[in-house]
Design a protein around this motif. Structure first.
Motif, PDB file in Angstrom:
ATOM      1  N   ARG B 588       0.840  -1.202   0.000  1.00 56.33           N
ATOM      2  CA  ARG B 588       0.000   0.000   0.000  1.00 56.33           C
ATOM      3  C   ARG B 588       0.874   1.250   0.000  1.00 56.33           C
ATOM      4  O   ARG B 588       2.042   1.212   0.348  1.00 56.33           O
ATOM      5  CB  ARG B 588      -0.864   0.036   1.265  1.00 56.33           C
ATOM      6  N   CYS B 642      -3.975  -0.529   9.723  1.00 54.62           N
ATOM      7  CA  CYS B 642      -2.809   0.062   9.077  1.00 54.62           C
ATOM      8  C   CYS B 642      -1.695  -0.960   9.072  1.00 54.62           C
ATOM      9  O   CYS B 642      -1.303  -1.490  10.108  1.00 54.62           O
ATOM     10  CB  CYS B 642      -2.363   1.317   9.832  1.00 54.62           C
ATOM     11  N   ARG B 643      -1.151  -1.242   7.921  1.00 49.92           N
ATOM     12  CA  ARG B 643      -0.177  -2.324   7.817  1.00 49.92           C
ATOM     13  C   ARG B 643       1.094  -2.052   8.594  1.00 49.92           C
ATOM     14  O   ARG B 643       1.838  -2.944   8.920  1.00 49.92           O
ATOM     15  CB  ARG B 643       0.180  -2.538   6.357  1.00 49.92           C
ATOM     16  N   LYS B 660      -8.407   0.840   8.631  1.00 53.91           N
ATOM     17  CA  LYS B 660      -7.503   1.268   7.558  1.00 53.91           C
ATOM     18  C   LYS B 660      -7.334   2.778   7.659  1.00 53.91           C
ATOM     19  O   LYS B 660      -8.301   3.501   7.835  1.00 53.91           O
ATOM     20  CB  LYS B 660      -8.144   0.890   6.220  1.00 53.91           C
ATOM     21  N   HIS B 674      -1.331   8.497   4.231  1.00 50.19           N
ATOM     22  CA  HIS B 674      -2.317   7.560   4.777  1.00 50.19           C
ATOM     23  C   HIS B 674      -1.967   7.273   6.223  1.00 50.19           C
ATOM     24  O   HIS B 674      -1.135   6.424   6.524  1.00 50.19           O
ATOM     25  CB  HIS B 674      -2.311   6.253   3.984  1.00 50.19           C
TER      26      HIS B 674
END
Lengths: 284, 691
Positions: B588, B642-643, B660, B674
């Motif tokens: 992402r 959120c990664r 997210k 982000h």
């Protein structure tokens, strides 16, 4: 014209490098001698291979008949000389056929992968699992012996091995970026396989083909021995061995000379194959 | 006579070392006379480009020279004893014990079928006679020193179960566990991601303190040597050309080559790129073809007549700082300008608003593998690899969009999907107004001509069996030119990439890496594409060549208005070359926007960490120190929400795990972050790099 000259020069370069190997040089020389013999056959053979000299039957080697005579009084020397033609023709045609067929199959299965690869290689496995001689006997037994039949059969027998070698060579090269660059240009699969990939797999193919050539010589002689190849009275080394069979104890020259001929050629080809392998590995 | 540094209690002393290789075309002297003294506890950096002899020097010290290599003359004194002529049987006592080496590739150094604990323990059992149990304990302690969490688990693991960074730490542990007198490190962090590299460099610095190990650190990266070494030596053509305290060498280099190296590397800075990079003239000298006199003279901007006579000696120029040059006065009198981009030679760019959009990517996704529901589906979760998971990009004509991220972030997969080498899983890609969300097979000829790619590895990028002419002519012919037209165009292209027409009939094996890459660039431009993707085009090239390739790309872009999508893990290069940047993490986008906005606050926390991990060889730069814990999670098992939350130093709380992150837009729709943290807060953050 220019590119032809360049190719000729490259070929000479390769030959020079190959002769750096002593065995390779010996092998190449012997093969060269046999090729010349085969080409000049009728000129250098003292007699016609098929003419009978009934008064000189079963004569041992002498000045008149350097390799002796067989049961019909035919000159063994001339027969061995002329026999080189069929051996070389059969073995080289068969190897060429295996090379063309095998490399195409290897290129296609290696590059396309997927179900094509799975199915075709399984067929190759099945083909390979037949003992070569048995397979040849089967086919030639059904369709009848003939020169063309021998070529096709030997070609088929060795196609799977060449296909395997071609396939694994392709697998090594196909992930390289210049192949991806070709894909990005939208080149067709055929173009990528035969124009981009093929020149890069000559090396391993050449090694394998030269080895197969040796086997092909032997196999064609074996088939001749079994009477499944060239038919008499055409002299074929294998056939000569067959004819000599019953007389081995008291006319050994009938079998020794053809045997030496076969052995010399096969060993020479193996020496050459080894030299080619070393060349590809950069050892020459 | 050369001046030689005298060191009272030196662990290592190299005296006039000459190392030769015997090749088919005669002897090649890789090390032509090296003198070096390293004091106990000192870290000696050795810097140089490919072919300079630094690795040969390392192998010679270790006694690891190949069969065709030999120490021709000279001595190597380890703690007073000459080890240069000792047989293998003698060396075996000190290998792994008093003398150790850590290599570039940890996977190659570890036995894949033996557990870590056993591999390290073997060293202790053999050299210190410890029992298996004791060895295991010491091993666990050492792993803990290297900041490996859960060392008890690691000890029972196999190398393939560990990440690259962990493996390198294991190799370090193996090298340190016997407290060697001398440790050689040959580019140990080159293959690692920059955040992992930063941590390992920290560890090395700590360990120096604790164990007082003497280290020789070999690298091509000036930033790394600046961080890690007390003294540094620069090698060129088999000899040192400069050697001195690292701070001094970096701050005020004496030798023209060192100056050239330092000036040619782009630096990460928030100032937008204006001028050209300054490559070092010419190319690296070939050992078989050395010039007379000073080996650097053909490329030296300070060259005088005397430089082509005899090779200069190594002399002490300032205190404890040596250089091999006749013109040091001249060099030192010139002010040392550290700016890598020249202040002349600008690139003028048209107004942004008037450009048309060339490439647009909307919510692009690329997953690998099958979703659940196979033959033996036991109700498991979707185990697909989410390489690219919803990326939006926009690239205008004549601009460069740089995509950065570490391994596993998906940048290469993104490039391959855009160019059609992979088929897209979801989302849309548009080239101008045309939808091209299909793989290559589904694209028409025109589209194919408009997007081209330059790959990373110059050795594999050209067909070895084709001449340069054939390689470049093919795409031109495909675009519809006749044979003659194509041949002329090929000549033009070769000139444009600074290769004469003499290269037309050559084969790739007759070209250097940099030259091959130039051909690859010429090939990419052959069909006059609108968009060129470059996937790490310079990462396997030497630093001095890298600059000329980058300049070449920018020149061509200036002439032809081509758009570039430039992918790299090298932040310095990307920030220099790009007008816009996108930072990717685990498939992402973390942040995307104009380069100058990316490089200053507000930052995405990942961008902030990346910037703080880059090694900057500039004493005037203040760099914040942020280190990420753990390693990048697997793309097969991405964290929820959120990664980045598993490693984020600014994690807010549960919201980061569950939701997210929103798309926060800063100024005119161009800069997007982000993150759950509001922009105002992120704006307050102190900049990572400050002069």
């Amino acid at each position: 014209m220019e590119s032809l000259l360049r190719r000729a020069r490259n070929a000479v370069q390769v030959l020079k490098r190959l002769s750096n190997s002593k065995l390779g040089l010996i092998g190449m020389s012997i093969i060269f001698v046999w090729v010349v013999v085969a080409l000049l056959g009728p000129i250098i053979a003292p007699y016609s291979p098929t003419s009978y000299h009934p008064q000189d039957r079963f004569e041992g080697p002498s000045l008149k008949y350097p390799f002796g005579t067989d049961r019909y009084g035919r000159d063994m020397f001339s027969r061995v000389i002329m026999g080189s033609r069929s051996v070389l023709l059969l073995a080289s045609s068969a190897t060429l056929m295996a090379l063309i067929l095998g490399s195409s199959i290897g290129l296609i299965t290696g590059y396309l992968g997927g179900i094509v690869d799975e199915v075709v290689m399984r067929f190759m496995d099945i083909l390979m699992s037949f003992p070569a001689l048995l397979f040849a006997m089967l086919i030639l037994g059904i369709f009848g012996p003939s020169t063309f039949g021998v070529i096709v059969v030997i070609g088929l027998v060795y196609t799977p091995r060449i296909a395997r070698v071609a396939r694994s060579a392709v697998l090594e090269v196909k992930e390289k970026e210049f192949i991806e660059a070709a894909k990005v240009r939208g080149e067709s699969n055929l173009y990528i396989m035969f124009v981009e990939l093929l020149p890069n797999i000559w090396g391993p193919l050449g090694v394998e083909a030269s080895v197969r050539f040796g086997y092909a010589i032997f196999l064609s002689a074996s088939l001749g021995f079994l009477g499944l190849g060239v038919q008499p009275p055409t002299p074929d080394w294998g056939l000569l061995m067959k004819e000599a069979q019953s007389y081995m104890s008291w006319a050994p020259w009938m079998s020794i000379f053809p045997a030496l001929a076969i052995a010399s050629l096969v060993v020479a080809v193996n020496f050459l194959a080894d030299a080619i392998r070393k060349y590809e590995a950069g050892e020459l | 006579m050369s001046d030689i540094r005298s060191v009272p209690n030196s662990i290592l002393e190299i005296k006039d070392l000459v190392v030769k290789y015997s090749t088919r075309s005669g002897d090649l002297t890789a090390v032509r006379g090296v003198n070096l003294s390293v004091a106990k506890g000192e870290t000696q950096g050795i810097v140089g480009e490919s072919g300079c002899g630094k690795s040969t020097l390392a192998f010679a010290i270790m006694g690891y020279l190949d069969r065709n290599g030999r120490i021709d003359s000279g001595q190597i004194l380890l703690d007073g004893e000459d080890i240069s002529d000792k047989p293998e049987s003698w060396m075996r006592n000190i290998w792994g014990n008093e003398l150790n080496i850590v290599y570039q590739d940890p996977s190659a150094a570890l036995n894949p079928s033996i557990k870590i604990g056993k591999q390290i323990g073997e060293v202790l059992e053999t050299h210190e006679g410890l029992s298996e149990k004791q060895a295991r304990e010491n091993t666990i302690d050492m792993l803990r020193e290297l900041q490996i969490s859960d060392p008890e688990i690691v000890v029972d693991s196999y190398p393939h179960e560990l990440s690259g960074g962990m493996r390198q730490r294991v190799c370090l542990a193996m090298a340190l566990v016997s407290h060697p007198k001398l440790l050689i490190m040959d580019e140990p962090t080159t293959n690692l991601d920059v955040t992992v590299e930063a941590k390992i460099l920290d560890i090395i610095k700590d360990l120096k303190e604790e164990f007082d190990t003497t280290i020789i650190y070999i690298t091509h990266d000036l930033g790394v040597v600046y961080e890690v070494s007390d003294r540094s030596g620069v090698m060129y053509a088999g000899k040192f050309v400069e050697e001195g305290p690292t701070d001094e060498l970096i701050d005020e280099p004496i030798h023209p080559y060192t100056r050239g190296l330092l000036r040619t590397v782009p630096e990460v800075s928030a100032e937008t790129r204006k001028g050209k990079l300054r490559p070092i003239e010419g190319s690296v000298v070939e050992l078989g073809n050395l010039p007379e006199g000073c080996k650097f003279n053909p490329r030296c901007p300070y060259k005088q007549e005397g430089c082509t006579g005899t090779e200069p000696d190594f002399s002490e120029v300032t205190e404890d700082h040596y250089a091999r040059c006749y013109e040091t006065e001249q060099v030192l009198s010139q002010e040392y300008d550290r700016e890598s981009a020249s202040s002349e030679d600008f690139y003028e760019k048209d107004e942004e608003a008037e450009r048309k959009t060339i490439l647009q990517a909307e919510n692009v996704k690329k997953y690998f593998g099958e979703s659940g529901g196979g033959l033996f589906d036991l109700g498991e979760e979707d185990e697909r690899v989410r390489a690219v998971d919803g990326v939006d990009l926009k690239l205008n004509e004549g601009n460069t969009l740089g995509v950065v991220g570490e391994s596993g972030c998906g940048k290469s997969t993104l490039a391959r999907t855009i160019i059609g080498l992979e088929d897209i899983t979801d989302g849309q890609i548009k080239l101008e107004d045309k939808d091209i969300s299909v793989p290559i097979e589904g694209r028409d000829r025109e589209t194919l001509q408009q997007i081209r790619i330059v790959f990373q590895d110059p050795r594999a990028t050209l067909n070895p069996k084709r001449t340069i002419k054939q390689t470049i002519m093919r795409p031109i012919r495909l675009a519809g030119a006749t044979h003659e037209e194509a041949r002329d165009k090929t000549r033009e292209l070769l000139e444009a990439v600074d290769l004469g027409s003499g290269y037309m009939d050559r084969h790739p094996d007759q070209l250097s890496g940099g030259q091959k890459q130039r051909v690859a660039i010429a090939r990419a431009f052959a069909s006059q594409p609108e968009l060129i993707l470059s996937d790490e085009p310079t990462s396997s090239l030497d630093v001095s060549i890298q600059s000329s390739i980058i300049n070449l790309l920018l020149d061509l872009q200036d002439d032809l208005d081509t758009s570039f999508l430039y992918i790299s893990h090298n932040l310095a290069v990307v920030s220099y070359i790009s007008d816009y940047m996108a930072v990717m993490y685990l498939g992402r986008l973390a942040e995307v926007g104009p380069t100058e906005d990316i490089l200053k606050p507000p930052y995405h926390p990942y961008t902030e960490a990346l910037l703080s991990s880059v090694s900057v060889p500039d004493p005037d730069v203040d760099q914040k120190r942020i280190r990420l814990s753990g390693s990048v999670p697997s793309a097969r098992n991405v964290p929820s929400g959120c990664r980045f939350h598993t490693r984020c130093p600014r994690k807010v709380g549960e919201i980061c795990e569950n939701e997210k992150p929103p798309r926060r837009v800063d100024e005119e729709e161009e800069h997007v972050i982000h993150c759950h943290i509001p922009l105002e807060e992120l704006r307050e953050v102190k900049p990572v790099l400050q002069k």
